[in-house]
Each structure stands twice: as structure tokens, then as C-alpha cells.
Motif scaffolding. Sequence first.
Motif, PDB file in Angstrom:
ATOM      1  N   UNK A  51       0.832  -1.194   0.000  1.00 12.95           N
ATOM      2  CA  UNK A  51       0.000   0.000   0.000  1.00 12.95           C
ATOM      3  C   UNK A  51       0.874   1.254   0.000  1.00 12.95           C
ATOM      4  N   UNK A  52       0.243   2.376  -0.327  1.00 15.12           N
ATOM      5  CA  UNK A  52       0.956   3.659  -0.320  1.00 15.12           C
ATOM      6  C   UNK A  52      -0.011   4.754   0.098  1.00 15.12           C
ATOM      7  N   UNK A  53       0.449   5.614   1.004  1.00 13.79           N
ATOM      8  CA  UNK A  53      -0.336   6.774   1.385  1.00 13.79           C
ATOM      9  C   UNK A  53       0.585   7.992   1.445  1.00 13.79           C
ATOM     10  N   UNK A  54       0.116   9.056   2.069  1.00 14.81           N
ATOM     11  CA  UNK A  54       0.909  10.279   2.082  1.00 14.81           C
ATOM     12  C   UNK A  54       2.226  10.120   2.837  1.00 14.81           C
ATOM     13  N   UNK A  55       2.297   9.150   3.744  1.00 15.63           N
ATOM     14  CA  UNK A  55       3.524   8.947   4.523  1.00 15.63           C
ATOM     15  C   UNK A  55       4.529   8.071   3.792  1.00 15.63           C
ATOM     16  N   UNK A  56       4.070   7.251   2.859  1.00 17.75           N
ATOM     17  CA  UNK A  56       4.990   6.391   2.127  1.00 17.75           C
ATOM     18  C   UNK A  56       4.415   5.011   1.896  1.00 17.75           C
ATOM     19  N   UNK A 108      13.093   0.680  -5.288  1.00 18.17           N
ATOM     20  CA  UNK A 108      12.594   1.629  -6.270  1.00 18.17           C
ATOM     21  C   UNK A 108      11.163   1.249  -6.630  1.00 18.17           C
ATOM     22  N   UNK A 109      10.294   2.275  -6.715  1.00 16.81           N
ATOM     23  CA  UNK A 109       8.883   2.071  -6.968  1.00 16.81           C
ATOM     24  C   UNK A 109       8.465   2.801  -8.241  1.00 16.81           C
ATOM     25  N   UNK A 110       7.458   2.252  -8.910  1.00 17.25           N
ATOM     26  CA  UNK A 110       6.827   2.934 -10.031  1.00 17.25           C
ATOM     27  C   UNK A 110       5.576   3.631  -9.544  1.00 17.25           C
ATOM     28  N   UNK A 111       4.543   3.626 -10.373  1.00 14.64           N
ATOM     29  CA  UNK A 111       3.285   4.260  -9.982  1.00 14.64           C
ATOM     30  C   UNK A 111       2.526   3.423  -8.967  1.00 14.64           C
ATOM     31  N   UNK A 112       2.801   2.120  -8.918  1.00 11.05           N
ATOM     32  CA  UNK A 112       2.132   1.223  -7.978  1.00 11.05           C
ATOM     33  C   UNK A 112       2.954   1.106  -6.694  1.00 11.05           C
ATOM     34  N   UNK A 113       2.336   0.660  -5.594  1.00 11.26           N
ATOM     35  CA  UNK A 113       3.055   0.562  -4.326  1.00 11.26           C
ATOM     36  C   UNK A 113       3.962  -0.657  -4.218  1.00 11.26           C
ATOM     37  N   UNK A 114       3.893  -1.562  -5.172  1.00  7.84           N
ATOM     38  CA  UNK A 114       4.725  -2.754  -5.176  1.00  7.84           C
ATOM     39  C   UNK A 114       6.128  -2.391  -5.654  1.00  7.84           C
ATOM     40  N   UNK A 115       7.182  -2.719  -4.921  1.00  5.43           N
ATOM     41  CA  UNK A 115       8.541  -2.343  -5.339  1.00  5.43           C
ATOM     42  C   UNK A 115       8.948  -3.051  -6.629  1.00  5.43           C
ATOM     43  N   UNK A 116       9.751  -2.360  -7.435  1.00  4.01           N
ATOM     44  CA  UNK A 116      10.190  -2.904  -8.720  1.00  4.01           C
ATOM     45  C   UNK A 116      11.563  -3.561  -8.621  1.00  4.01           C
ATOM     46  N   UNK A 117      12.469  -2.961  -7.877  1.00  2.00           N
ATOM     47  CA  UNK A 117      13.836  -3.475  -7.776  1.00  2.00           C
ATOM     48  C   UNK A 117      14.510  -2.883  -6.551  1.00  2.00           C
ATOM     49  N   UNK A 118      15.707  -3.402  -6.263  1.00  2.00           N
ATOM     50  CA  UNK A 118      16.469  -2.885  -5.143  1.00  2.00           C
ATOM     51  C   UNK A 118      15.943  -3.306  -3.780  1.00  2.00           C
ATOM     52  N   UNK A 119      15.436  -4.549  -3.676  1.00  2.00           N
ATOM     53  CA  UNK A 119      14.872  -4.983  -2.398  1.00  2.00           C
ATOM     54  C   UNK A 119      14.869  -6.508  -2.316  1.00  2.00           C
TER      55      UNK A 119
END
Length: 295
Positions: A51-56, A108-119
Motif C-alpha cells: 500500500x501507499x499513502x501520504x507517509x509512504x 525503487x517504486x513505479x506508480x504502484x506501491x509494489x517495489x520494482x527493484x532494489x529490495x
Amino acid sequence: MRDFPSCFGENAVQIADSSSSNGNKTSQNLVTCVYQCRLRGRSCLITLNWSKNLMGQGLSVGIDDSDNQSLCKVDIKPWLFSKRKGSKRIELDDSSNIDMYWDLSLAKFGSAPEPLEGFYFVIVSDRQMLLLLGDMRKEAFKKTAVTAAPVPMHTVFVAKREHVFGKKVFYTKAQFCDKGKTHDLMIECDTIGTNDPCLIIRVDTKNVMQVKHLQWKFRGNHAILVDGLPVEILWDVHNWLFGTSLGSAVFMFKTNLSADKSDLNILQWSHLQRFPDSESHLLGFSLILYVWKLE
């Protein structure tokens, strides 16, 4: 298809709206992924809510057995500095442990809250990995070297649900089998200022489905082939045509390994709320999209 209209009714939209009166703002950044695994000889589901909100960014993890009983649930909030990288041990009722390790500090994240890389995100039990996500595999194995042996995992990606936003064209990515190719998925539909709206779905820029006279065909299903697998597309755009401006359309892309349309009869909405049960897992992968039109 007698049972299908009941699957995508008002309740389908309420799942996205229930968290807030301003549903489309709150639900904009939410992706749920479900994996099937074996835990101490039992079939279990691992559910990840990104998920993603105003805090991150945030992440909650739940593990349920085949009877839909919760074994454990953990909330991880990477936007808190201490939670970007860490671990947690959960003790189960049978005196066994589940260990979770994660490093999202460089994600690193795109437009979605799911991370793309670096994790990486890892779940371990009985010195075996139940789940390994991310591209930092070496770091993950190094972190879990004491408690986890790098043996083959019998974990399968079985379902995904996400919220997609746009004005006329909606984009996402889809992987229709556990180790298959990731495809670009596009849904195009203009319901404003037209007397005869049309729905078009493309996979990797290829037109795979077109529905004309949408005001009469606002619910339905269509079969296509992707990577040699039969994929059933089910749609409900009733709220786009006749609902409120905050209403979402619902699409489901389901790989049907048995290639038998009668299997669609098991797709009751109660299954979709918690994602496929142990019976429907055998049929393949499900992608459920809530698609919202931005003003």
C-alpha cells in the motif's frame, strides 16, 4: 455464465470503497498478491498487501491455512526508518517459528506501491524458504544463511488484485503463469460523450478483445490465448455506464488450466474476497482489477 453477474455486483466495488468515503483516493495505491505454499506439510496461502499513502509505502503480510484460519499476520511500515530493513519472528501454536526478513531501504517504486527493484523480502520456516521476492537474492541468502537452506521452493503465485486509474486508457502489467513472461496489459474505454461506447483490451499492443454496444454488454466473458494458455476475461463495467462518478469497473483475467468453461461456476464472489480457495488454486492464476476513471 448464469452465476457470473452475481460475482461482480455492488459488493465488488464496496471492497475498494469501504476504507474511506473518498474511496478512489484511498484505494488508488493498493496491490494484493497471494502465493500458495507448503508449511509443515500443510497447504497455506501467503497474502501480501502493498500500500501507499501520504507517509509512504507500507506492507502487511498474512498466512492462512487451507481452512482460511489465520496462522499469523504482520504489519511492516517501511516509511519508518527502523522498518525499512529488519526481521521478525512469529511463534505458531504448534511451537514452530516463521521468520521474515526484508530490506526495502534502496527499493525503487513505479506508480504502484509494489517495489520494482532494489529490495528483498523473505519468509523462512524450518530452515527452508517459503517465499523469496526481489532482485537482491544474494543479500537475501546471506541474511538468512543461518536459518535457511537454499532449497527449491514449492511456492506458486496464484492471484493478484490491484487498483488501476486513468481517464480513457488504463495500463498495468500481468504475468499469467507463475514463471511466465510479464505482459503489458491495456484497457481502453470511453464512456463519456459517445452514444455507443466500446471496450478494447490489448496484450503487448495486440488487440485481443473488442466489445461493441457496451450499454447492452456491460457484463460478460471472453476467452483468449496468452503464452499458449487459455485466459478467461470477465468484465463488469456497469458502474462506468450507469453508476456514480466514483464507481469502478471490475475485470478478472483467469488462466483456466482445465480449459473448461464450466469451471467458471466456482467463481463465487465469496472466493474472490479472500482470493481463490484450495479448490480453485488448481485452475491457475487470477488477476482482478478495479479500474477507476479519473475526472
